[in-house]
Design a protein around this motif. Structure first.
Motif, short mmCIF file in Angstrom:
data_model
loop_
_atom_site.label_atom_id
_atom_site.label_comp_id
_atom_site.label_asym_id
_atom_site.label_seq_id
_atom_site.Cartn_x
_atom_site.Cartn_y
_atom_site.Cartn_z
N LEU A 33 0.83 -1.20 0.00
CA LEU A 33 0.00 0.00 0.00
C LEU A 33 0.87 1.25 0.00
O LEU A 33 2.06 1.21 0.34
N ALA A 34 0.27 2.36 -0.35
CA ALA A 34 1.01 3.62 -0.48
C ALA A 34 1.64 4.06 0.83
O ALA A 34 2.68 4.72 0.84
N ASP A 35 1.02 3.69 1.96
CA ASP A 35 1.54 4.11 3.26
C ASP A 35 2.60 3.16 3.81
O ASP A 35 3.01 3.27 4.96
N GLY A 36 3.04 2.19 2.96
CA GLY A 36 4.06 1.25 3.39
C GLY A 36 3.53 0.01 4.07
O GLY A 36 4.29 -0.91 4.40
N LYS A 37 2.22 -0.06 4.27
CA LYS A 37 1.61 -1.23 4.91
C LYS A 37 1.24 -2.28 3.85
O LYS A 37 1.47 -2.08 2.66
N ILE A 38 0.67 -3.40 4.29
CA ILE A 38 0.36 -4.52 3.40
C ILE A 38 -1.11 -4.87 3.53
O ILE A 38 -1.65 -4.93 4.63
N ALA A 39 -1.74 -5.13 2.39
CA ALA A 39 -3.11 -5.62 2.37
C ALA A 39 -3.12 -7.08 1.95
O ALA A 39 -2.39 -7.48 1.03
N ASN A 40 -3.94 -7.89 2.63
CA ASN A 40 -4.23 -9.26 2.19
C ASN A 40 -5.45 -9.13 1.30
O ASN A 40 -6.59 -9.14 1.78
N ARG A 41 -5.23 -8.98 0.00
CA ARG A 41 -6.26 -8.47 -0.91
C ARG A 41 -6.68 -9.50 -1.95
O ARG A 41 -5.84 -10.09 -2.63
N GLY A 42 -7.99 -9.70 -2.08
CA GLY A 42 -8.56 -10.51 -3.14
C GLY A 42 -9.03 -9.63 -4.29
O GLY A 42 -9.35 -8.46 -4.09
N PHE A 43 -9.06 -10.21 -5.50
CA PHE A 43 -9.45 -9.48 -6.70
C PHE A 43 -10.43 -10.31 -7.52
O PHE A 43 -10.29 -11.53 -7.63
N LEU A 44 -11.40 -9.61 -8.13
CA LEU A 44 -12.28 -10.25 -9.09
C LEU A 44 -12.13 -9.54 -10.43
O LEU A 44 -12.31 -8.32 -10.52
N PHE A 45 -11.80 -10.32 -11.48
CA PHE A 45 -11.65 -9.80 -12.83
C PHE A 45 -12.75 -10.37 -13.72
O PHE A 45 -13.12 -11.54 -13.60
N GLY A 46 -13.25 -9.53 -14.61
CA GLY A 46 -14.30 -9.96 -15.53
C GLY A 46 -13.74 -10.57 -16.80
O GLY A 46 -12.53 -10.58 -17.03
N PRO A 47 -14.64 -11.08 -17.65
CA PRO A 47 -14.23 -11.74 -18.89
C PRO A 47 -13.48 -10.84 -19.87
O PRO A 47 -12.84 -11.33 -20.81
N ASP A 48 -13.53 -9.54 -19.66
CA ASP A 48 -12.77 -8.61 -20.49
C ASP A 48 -11.41 -8.27 -19.88
O ASP A 48 -10.65 -7.47 -20.45
N GLY A 49 -11.11 -8.85 -18.73
CA GLY A 49 -9.84 -8.59 -18.04
C GLY A 49 -9.87 -7.40 -17.11
O GLY A 49 -8.89 -7.14 -16.41
N ALA A 50 -10.96 -6.67 -17.08
CA ALA A 50 -11.06 -5.50 -16.20
C ALA A 50 -11.32 -5.93 -14.76
O ALA A 50 -12.03 -6.91 -14.51
N LYS A 51 -10.77 -5.16 -13.82
CA LYS A 51 -11.03 -5.44 -12.41
C LYS A 51 -12.44 -5.00 -12.05
O LYS A 51 -12.83 -3.86 -12.30
#
Length: 287
Positions: A90-108
């Protein structure tokens, strides 16, 4: 609506590039089996106990190899690809345990940061302090997709039923539990927690897991699982190693289960009083 979903089981090592290549192979395998929603486990990018090494490998979302690979895969295969989570700087130097979902067009479509931190002291001296490295998320969400409404959680979140109930109340029909359960806690609680969350909320549940002995020395439980709204296990992987499991799910089963046992509708506000307490607290489920 009926669709084929897949859960990818991995045994992620400490090198994100190598894990990305493994992920790509398994996701392509799932798509070749007809899956149009594919989920990977928690910490797909790397399982790394060494915090200095973890921080050295961190990238922002735009530069992360798992995110880049997932975008390309989703577009190439025309699927909804859910990265269960990976460590994001993250921008503040910390860490996120982050999940992502992407669509069939590759967009988040969205991301979800794990809310509940795994800070525990288990038997045999096993101890974890996730909050020492990661910043907890603060927002749950349900996204409306062409095949149904999808809710998000990550691993330890499964022990907090109120997170699942609130998402069910606002319409979640499929709940996700990507995880890296320890072998000790998995043997005791993994299956019963997943089936309980599905039963009490009347939704499908997809749980892609890490499984096996990892490069950093930890051991995870595996047994990736897909569960229906009645609590039946539709597919399950073994205890260790890479695997792809799939199941055909009919979203109409959600309404059917909730119609038989309408506990979401039947929930009532209530108060909790303790002896000598003249001002009981109010309980219940908020939408």
């Amino acid at each position: 609506m009926t669709l084929r979903v897949a859960a990818i089981q991995m045994c992620s090592g400490t090198a994100p590039e190598r894990n990305a290549a493994t992920m790509a192979e398994l996701v392509r395998d799932a798509a070749s089996k007809g899956a149009t929603y594919v989920q990977t486990p928690e910490m797909t990018g790397a399982l790394q106990r060494d915090r200095a090494a973890l921080r050295a490998a961190l990238r922002g979302e735009d530069d992360d190899v798992i995110v880049r690979t997932a975008r390309a895969l989703a577009a190439e295969l025309g699927i909804h690809l859910h990265i269960g989570s990976t460590a994001i700087g993250l921008a503040d130097g910390k860490i996120a345990n982050r999940g992502f979902l992407f669509g069939p067009d590759g967009a988040k479509i969205c991301h979800y940061d794990k809310i509940h931190m795994f800070d525990v002291d288990l038997d045999n001296g096993e101890s974890w302090r996730e909050s020492a490295a990661y910043t907890p998320g603060e927002t749950a969400q349900v996204v409306d997709l062409p095949f149904g409404q999808l809710g998000f959680s990550i691993c330890y979140d499964v022990r907090f039923p109120e997170l699942f109930r609130r998402q069910a109340v606002v319409g979640a029909q499929i709940m996700t539990v990507p995880a890296a359960f320890t072998r000790q806690t998995g043997e005791a609680h993994w299956e019963i927690l997943l089936r309980a969350r599905a039963i009490e909320n009347g939704f499908f549940l997809v749980a892609a897991a890490q499984g096996g002995v990892h490069e950093d020395g930890r051991e995870t439980f595996g047994h990736s699982m897909i569960v229906d709204p009645w609590g039946r296990i539709l597919a399950e992987a073994g205890p260790s190693g890479a695997a792809v499991i799939t199941a055909d799910i009919d979203i109409a089963a959600v309404a059917a289960a909730r119609g038989k046992i309408p506990n979401l509708k039947n929930a009532r506000d209530f108060s909790v009083a303790s002896a000598g307490d003249s001002a009981p607290t109010t309980g219940g489920v908020a939408a």
